[in-house]
Design a protein around this motif. Sequence first.
Motif, short mmCIF file in Angstrom:
data_model
loop_
_atom_site.label_atom_id
_atom_site.label_comp_id
_atom_site.label_asym_id
_atom_site.label_seq_id
_atom_site.Cartn_x
_atom_site.Cartn_y
_atom_site.Cartn_z
N LEU A 1 108.07 4.15 37.98
CA LEU A 1 107.79 5.35 37.55
C LEU A 1 108.52 6.63 38.17
O LEU A 1 109.01 7.57 37.87
CB LEU A 1 106.34 5.46 37.47
N ILE A 2 108.33 6.44 39.62
CA ILE A 2 109.03 7.68 40.27
C ILE A 2 110.55 7.46 40.26
O ILE A 2 111.02 8.69 40.47
CB ILE A 2 108.52 7.33 42.20
N ALA A 3 111.00 6.57 40.32
CA ALA A 3 112.56 6.37 40.13
C ALA A 3 113.01 6.77 38.82
O ALA A 3 114.00 7.40 38.62
CB ALA A 3 112.90 4.76 40.23
N HIS B 1 106.20 12.22 38.39
CA HIS B 1 105.29 12.52 39.55
C HIS B 1 103.73 11.45 39.42
O HIS B 1 103.22 11.32 38.26
CB HIS B 1 104.67 13.83 39.44
N VAL B 2 103.66 10.56 40.43
CA VAL B 2 102.67 9.81 40.39
C VAL B 2 101.56 9.96 41.06
O VAL B 2 101.53 10.28 42.18
CB VAL B 2 103.25 8.30 40.57
N ALA C 1 96.97 5.43 52.07
CA ALA C 1 98.10 5.16 52.80
C ALA C 1 99.07 4.68 52.15
O ALA C 1 100.15 4.97 52.23
CB ALA C 1 97.62 4.82 54.24
N ARG C 2 98.71 3.47 51.69
CA ARG C 2 99.78 2.58 50.93
C ARG C 2 100.51 3.31 49.89
O ARG C 2 101.72 3.18 49.48
CB ARG C 2 99.31 1.23 50.49
N ILE C 3 99.40 3.94 49.19
CA ILE C 3 99.96 4.90 47.86
C ILE C 3 100.91 5.94 48.50
O ILE C 3 102.03 6.09 47.75
CB ILE C 3 98.89 5.45 47.11
N GLU C 4 100.70 6.53 49.35
CA GLU C 4 101.71 7.54 50.02
C GLU C 4 102.99 7.12 50.37
O GLU C 4 103.96 7.67 50.34
CB GLU C 4 100.85 8.46 51.07
N ALA D 1 104.03 8.56 46.20
CA ALA D 1 103.13 8.65 45.27
C ALA D 1 102.13 9.90 46.00
O ALA D 1 101.92 9.64 47.19
CB ALA D 1 102.40 7.94 44.53
N GLU D 2 101.27 10.41 45.05
CA GLU D 2 100.12 11.40 45.71
C GLU D 2 98.89 10.40 45.40
O GLU D 2 98.64 10.08 44.28
CB GLU D 2 99.98 12.58 44.93
#
Length: 297
Positions: A20-22, A26-27, A38-41, A45-46
Amino acid sequence: MRILVTGASGWIGSASVTELIAAGHHVLGLARNDEAAARIERLGAEAVRGTLDDPASLRAAAARAEGVVHLAYNHDFSQMAAAAQTDRTAIDAFADVLQGTGGPLLIASGTLSLAPGSIGTETHMPNNATHPRLANAAYTLGLADRGIRSVVVRFAPTVHGAGGDHGFVATLAKIALEKGVSGYLGEGRNRWPAVHRLDAGKLVQLAIDKAKPGTVLHAVAEEGIATRDIAMALGRFLDVPVGSIPDDRAAAHFGWIGMFFGADAPASSTRTRELLGWAPTQPTLLEDIAAGRYAGN
């Protein structure tokens, strides 16, 4: 588009976030704790705080987005009814926010129980009595009448890839090491569909960008692999013998997975590929097994 993803730090969710980011979105990734955040960042992503059992947090997170990808689910087989109810409550929270906006609400479902003994297609509607979660998929499709671009993605029961897979095939590998034999039920001719997690993530992105309201899609790259072939591939890599397990010993040998592994459940994704131009490119399940993705530890 601003997209909220539940399960964003998970196996399929993390691959979906990356795609989605690629694609320019904005996720916002729902995070239940600091570790998930932390994994998400790290994915770019936010992170936003919330949990499936807190509808207020879900509505607040969805209010910051223009669409939702709902992949998180409690797969505890001892609490199936409760898990399905939590899922339904989450879907309602997202629908309350997205109603009338035309924004996408994509949820995850599965291809098992579609058409036992034949090839399940996107047009098949499952028997909701086989699993309480299935009714939620039917309900979500109906949200198209409320001005929501509702999409149901049915994932193959095996979503494989490098690192982190704790699903069916990882369980079979552990059982093979514990029992000293890589088993299959009966003649092992029953078929098991599969998809690579990266191909699955790409499909989620395409669905958000292209799918019409009320669409059912199949995240299936391989229509059906004979379970005997899966057992043989695991046996070769793990260096254990391969053998047939009688049907009446399924539960004793395989435990909870026995009720699923004996199913003949091939599924097609022909319509999905035609609708979205989805073309899986990642390694097959047998290739991943041979490459050591399932060492049984």
